[in-house]
Design a protein around this motif. Sequence first.
Motif, mmCIF file in Angstrom:
data_model
loop_
_atom_site.group_PDB
_atom_site.id
_atom_site.type_symbol
_atom_site.label_atom_id
_atom_site.label_comp_id
_atom_site.label_asym_id
_atom_site.label_seq_id
_atom_site.Cartn_x
_atom_site.Cartn_y
_atom_site.Cartn_z
ATOM 1 N N LYS A 142 0.844 -1.209 0.000
ATOM 2 C CA LYS A 142 0.000 0.000 0.000
ATOM 3 C C LYS A 142 0.878 1.257 0.000
ATOM 4 O O LYS A 142 1.906 1.296 0.689
ATOM 5 C CB LYS A 142 -0.885 0.065 1.262
ATOM 6 C CG LYS A 142 -1.517 -1.246 1.692
ATOM 7 C CD LYS A 142 -2.536 -1.774 0.724
ATOM 8 C CE LYS A 142 -3.234 -3.010 1.284
ATOM 9 N NZ LYS A 142 -3.876 -3.818 0.236
ATOM 10 N N HIS A 143 0.418 2.287 -0.736
ATOM 11 C CA HIS A 143 1.050 3.605 -0.613
ATOM 12 C C HIS A 143 0.645 4.194 0.737
ATOM 13 O O HIS A 143 -0.455 3.925 1.228
ATOM 14 C CB HIS A 143 0.599 4.533 -1.742
ATOM 15 C CG HIS A 143 0.937 4.000 -3.103
ATOM 16 N ND1 HIS A 143 2.231 3.826 -3.511
ATOM 17 C CD2 HIS A 143 0.144 3.575 -4.121
ATOM 18 C CE1 HIS A 143 2.235 3.330 -4.748
ATOM 19 N NE2 HIS A 143 0.974 3.163 -5.133
ATOM 20 N N ILE A 144 1.558 5.016 1.299
ATOM 21 C CA ILE A 144 1.340 5.433 2.691
ATOM 22 C C ILE A 144 1.437 6.940 2.860
ATOM 23 O O ILE A 144 2.424 7.569 2.456
ATOM 24 C CB ILE A 144 2.425 4.778 3.596
ATOM 25 C CG1 ILE A 144 2.350 3.264 3.470
ATOM 26 C CG2 ILE A 144 2.271 5.213 5.052
ATOM 27 C CD1 ILE A 144 3.708 2.605 3.443
ATOM 28 N N LEU A 145 0.417 7.485 3.525
ATOM 29 C CA LEU A 145 0.474 8.862 4.009
ATOM 30 C C LEU A 145 0.504 8.754 5.524
ATOM 31 O O LEU A 145 -0.497 8.365 6.142
ATOM 32 C CB LEU A 145 -0.773 9.640 3.559
ATOM 33 C CG LEU A 145 -0.874 11.080 4.061
ATOM 34 C CD1 LEU A 145 0.303 11.926 3.574
ATOM 35 C CD2 LEU A 145 -2.190 11.725 3.608
ATOM 36 N N VAL A 146 1.659 9.075 6.112
ATOM 37 C CA VAL A 146 1.779 8.919 7.565
ATOM 38 C C VAL A 146 1.802 10.302 8.208
ATOM 39 O O VAL A 146 2.415 11.234 7.683
ATOM 40 C CB VAL A 146 3.027 8.082 7.950
ATOM 41 C CG1 VAL A 146 4.328 8.776 7.559
ATOM 42 C CG2 VAL A 146 3.038 7.762 9.442
#
Length: 367
Positions: A109-113
Amino acid sequence: MPVKVGVIGCGKVAQRLHLPQYLNTENLKISGGPSRLLWLCETPVDAELVALADIKEDLVKNIASQVRVKKIFTDYRKLLEEKEIEAVSICTPNYLHAEMTIAAAEAGKHILVEKPMATTLDEAQAMITAAHKNKVFLMVEQTHRFGPNPEVAKEILEEGLLGRILYVWGKIGHAGPEQWSPGADWFLQKKACGGGAMIGIGVHVFDLIRWLLGKEAVEVSGTLGPLRKPYFEVESNAVAHVKFEDGTVAGFETSWSTVPYQMKVIFYGEKGTMTLSFGADNPVVVNYGIPTGVGDPNCGWGTFIPEGRKKSKSGGPIAYFINCIKRNEQPFISGEEGMKSLEGVLAVYESSKTGKVVKLPFKEVKK
Ligand SMILES: NC(=O)c1ccc[n+]([C@@H]2O[C@H](COP(=O)([O-])OP(=O)(O)OC[C@H]3O[C@@H](n4cnc5c(N)ncnc54)[C@H](O)[C@@H]3O)[C@@H](O)[C@H]2O)c1
């Protein structure tokens, strides 16, 4: 096709920023009223929210019923098993960011943290490595880089209107986590938050100064203020000094005891001064000196207020993240970028402990 997303952690920042944007709505009833972050919803986001996870079952059920999301989980790993999910927002306490980011990267998954990306540099490095290894995008959600006003400020600096920047001052403060997310005690616990106001919100102002200047810090020193009730583990206030690679110096302050909210940076250049104030009537103001040649140290001066720009070029952080996925483009606040801002604030803790200036990059001593 909309990008299919899942949100992990359904607390305040999810309710006030991530969920409204993914849903292209102005407000969620549960969030306790309109947020000052609402402007970030101005850009439509081409995403479909398909799943939510939070260890608080009541909370996740309540939100899911409001936003009509069918898949809900109390174990975030189950959310990550959902094949249709392409990207996740990680909105959990700081100490969980590394574990969750690495698991999300391994699930493809692409991640925005959320910021701060982690509580230690080792964790941040492991997150970056996992994202590269699994060929997914990792973006750190440094909110204050987004919006028309920071963009205008960046253009003014890049055009050189202020001349060479010699000194920067910045401040971020609000009333504290008890006001922002009542009951979220983890903010006040050293292990869970990584520290207090400096890592909690100081990272916003240091990241903004770094980004606007376009320079890297080489030395950091700082002092922590009183420890905060009820645990007395983390600081309420902190001040820091920074030296950048070209000799520019900066001082910034952070506070969990400032009412009302304040976020401001001032750039002092050879030809003028620019103030960027979040929430002000005139968010960007430039004062430029007019040399009078008569030995007056105040010079003459003029004021230039750039025309208000309504729309952000990049949209809010969520719109931008989703657009990067759609365009197959690495977000500009990569893991490496997030780590540099984290390193600056961690260096303040190191300096306050040793009483010495910390040279960057530095290696943290294991706690
Ligand atoms: N960008 C910004 O301006 C901004 C503003 C506030 C907070 N933040 C950041 O956002 C993050 C969350 O902050 P918040 O204010 O929403 O905190 P919060 O305490 O309100 O919400 C955190 C949520 O995570 C959930 N959670 C805890 N452990 C979990 C687990 N194992 N699995 C799933 N969910 C779990 C909690 O139950 C809670 O609902 C922090 O990293 C914080 O620094 C960013």
